[in-house]
Design a protein around this motif. Sequence first.
Motif, PDB file in Angstrom:
ATOM      1  N   THR A  68       3.754   7.953   7.849  1.00 49.52           N
ATOM      2  CA  THR A  68       3.372   6.809   7.018  1.00 49.52           C
ATOM      3  C   THR A  68       3.318   5.540   7.852  1.00 49.52           C
ATOM      4  O   THR A  68       2.381   4.742   7.737  1.00 49.52           O
ATOM      5  CB  THR A  68       4.382   6.634   5.867  1.00 49.52           C
ATOM      6  N   SER A 119       1.048   4.170  -2.895  1.00 53.51           N
ATOM      7  CA  SER A 119       0.304   5.318  -2.362  1.00 53.51           C
ATOM      8  C   SER A 119       0.391   6.562  -3.239  1.00 53.51           C
ATOM      9  O   SER A 119      -0.414   7.483  -3.092  1.00 53.51           O
ATOM     10  CB  SER A 119       0.802   5.654  -0.949  1.00 53.51           C
ATOM     11  N   LYS A 158       0.832  -1.209   0.000  1.00 58.29           N
ATOM     12  CA  LYS A 158       0.000   0.000   0.000  1.00 58.29           C
ATOM     13  C   LYS A 158       0.865   1.256   0.000  1.00 58.29           C
ATOM     14  O   LYS A 158       0.568   2.238  -0.688  1.00 58.29           O
ATOM     15  CB  LYS A 158      -0.922   0.004   1.225  1.00 58.29           C
TER      16      LYS A 158
END
Length: 221
Positions: free
Chosen positions: A200, A131, A127
């Motif tokens: 993050t 992103s 992911k």
Amino acid sequence: MLDYIWIDGDLPILSQLSNDFNSAAVLFHPFIQMPSGWEKSKRENPYQHIYPSDEEMLKLGEPVSWKEVMGKCNLKSYKELSIALQHLTGVPSDEYKKLASYVKSNPDFYYPEEVNTSLFILNSLVKILCSKGANTLYFSEPIHDTNGSFKVNDMSSIEIANLSPNESIITDEKMDFAFMGIYDSFITLLLAKDTNIEDTIKSLNLEAFICDKETYLYSII
């Protein structure tokens, strides 16, 4: 294409990265908790080595953080737990004896993945790499000098995890992010162009140590 980065454990991590990356985090592979009685249901003889398959881990297993294990084993730091894991073979350390005692008393509890990135955190890492709009990821494996690319939607997490039995690095098209396994370390190193990687990490609830300019690998593991 990004080649695998060999990290010298005695030098600061950030100083060894290419100019493409400005921050890094050490991600700890979770321990594995299988359902009560799982080990007994699998055992056919007293000498059988039992460890959950990738499919069993994803379907039935629960991740257990290093911090939780440290608390249960009276280990005071990531470094101490790493020392315990490094002594799974060879002469037992005091740290290993504490960890081994806990594992022995919990037959459905298993050590983390040593080399390949843990399946418990792999989807989160993919992911991150996607992103900023990436659809294709690139990988490089240094031992057999193999590399290639794949469409994210065409690969399962198990297939991605098993691209290589050894160390490998995976990055996105623009090399905004990359992650790489480090042999026999039970960790994955996440790299980013962004200077603030901590947000993050927190957004995906990953257990990590954020590297600063003085962080070297052997100070953590």
